[in-house]
Scaffold this active site. Sequence first.
Site, mmCIF file in Angstrom:
data_model
loop_
_atom_site.group_PDB
_atom_site.id
_atom_site.type_symbol
_atom_site.label_atom_id
_atom_site.label_comp_id
_atom_site.label_asym_id
_atom_site.label_seq_id
_atom_site.Cartn_x
_atom_site.Cartn_y
_atom_site.Cartn_z
ATOM 1 N N ASP A 96 5.886 -7.320 3.739
ATOM 2 C CA ASP A 96 5.341 -6.601 2.574
ATOM 3 C C ASP A 96 6.299 -6.620 1.393
ATOM 4 O OD1 ASP A 96 2.983 -5.967 3.786
ATOM 5 O OD2 ASP A 96 3.298 -3.798 3.812
ATOM 6 N N HIS A 138 4.387 4.069 -3.223
ATOM 7 C CA HIS A 138 4.754 4.081 -1.796
ATOM 8 C C HIS A 138 6.260 4.124 -1.549
ATOM 9 C CE1 HIS A 138 0.650 3.446 -0.613
ATOM 10 N NE2 HIS A 138 0.562 2.265 -1.186
ATOM 11 N N GLY A 146 5.165 -0.809 1.083
ATOM 12 C CA GLY A 146 3.895 -1.142 0.432
ATOM 13 C C GLY A 146 4.054 -1.779 -0.932
ATOM 14 N N HIS A 176 -4.967 3.591 -1.808
ATOM 15 C CA HIS A 176 -3.994 3.982 -0.785
ATOM 16 C C HIS A 176 -3.424 5.360 -1.083
ATOM 17 C CE1 HIS A 176 -3.929 -0.503 -0.851
ATOM 18 N NE2 HIS A 176 -3.938 -0.346 0.459
HETATM 19 ZN ZN LIG Z 1 -3.026 0.726 -3.431
#
Ligand SMILES: [Zn+2]
Length: 396
Positions: A96, A138, A146, A176
Amino acid sequence: MGTVSAMTGRAKLMWDEQVTQYDFGPGHPMDPVRLTLTRSLVRAFGLDGALPVVAAPAAGESTLALVHRPEYVAAVKQASAEPRAADVAFGIGTVDNPAFAGMHEVASLIAGQSVGAAEAVWGGEVAHAVNFAGGLHHAMPSAAAGFCVYNDAALAVARLLELGAERVAYVDVDVHHGDGVQEVFWNDSRVLTISVHEHPSTLFPQTGWPEETGGPQAEGGAVNVALPAGTGDAGWLRAFDAVVPELLAAFRPQVLVSQHGADTHFEDPLAHLAVSLDAQRLVAEACHALAHEHAQGRWVALGGGGYAVTDVVPRIWTHLVAIAAGVPIPPRTPVPEDWRHEVYAKTRATAPLRMTDGREPGFSGFDDAGYDPASRLDQAILATRRAVFPAHGLLP
Ligand SMILES: [Zn+2]
């Protein structure tokens, strides 16, 4: 949504061309062309004449330290200087979040734009400031996560607190969960975090349950609306309307920071909601109106996720800039032809023809219409209201 009055065009757009160096490499979903194409669509609509476009300096060590641990910043710097030496214990060098040369510098620069936006709004230089390169919600105090290295959203909020703000509301409509921002202010009663997202059982980062409501010193300070996969315009708007306005009215923020991740869209490849540009645009307008109703107009608007990089991201964030500038672009406005050529030249993709998807969604009052106990959407909304509304003196 109430009456909107005293809309002002006093706004600025934070932008430094170097933010497009935030690049995890070929094949990564966070393709910096999403920022390049947004910037050029803003220009194509002549918005450079409607608001100043300015760069703030990169966030320095003392600012980063408002949110991030010194050992983490040191690890980012090391990975930035020598990507192959990245330490996965800090979330860097993973699939990621691959390390890349200059990672620290560009992540600090993006953070600096959000911090600069916060300073300009708090100081009264402008009512609204936008950083669509930001919203990297994130990132954790000690880890990248993320696709996010430094949490510019949390840093903007932390800077507002450092400048003396006593009540800051953070509203995150990315698909998210806004987990990093929630984590940073979990037990801080000065910050209300509200995240409206796809349910954690079906999506990264698997947090954002309605039962996550804040620490002992800040009960009700974290708010999570976990929407069933497949939720479309009507449900998404209904959830926003059923939770956000009442909480902001009760909390009385001095400033609103909103995160406008574009990945709720039905074309987004990484998530499973089915929201249109039309609904995303309505929520951007709603955040603007809510800032005027409840935060004396003080509004810091950030970007976020969004991986339909030609079809979705540039359009919604151009709408966001236009709304902040006080010159909203009507939904079905044609997309400028020059920009469509640029999209083809840069990506070989066919750009959309109009500025929204031709839907006609609207807010429908949650209280007025009553709720449907058999609806999974209404169950999700009620779970959130029951979890946090009493802590704010509101009826669930
Ligand atoms: Zn997102």
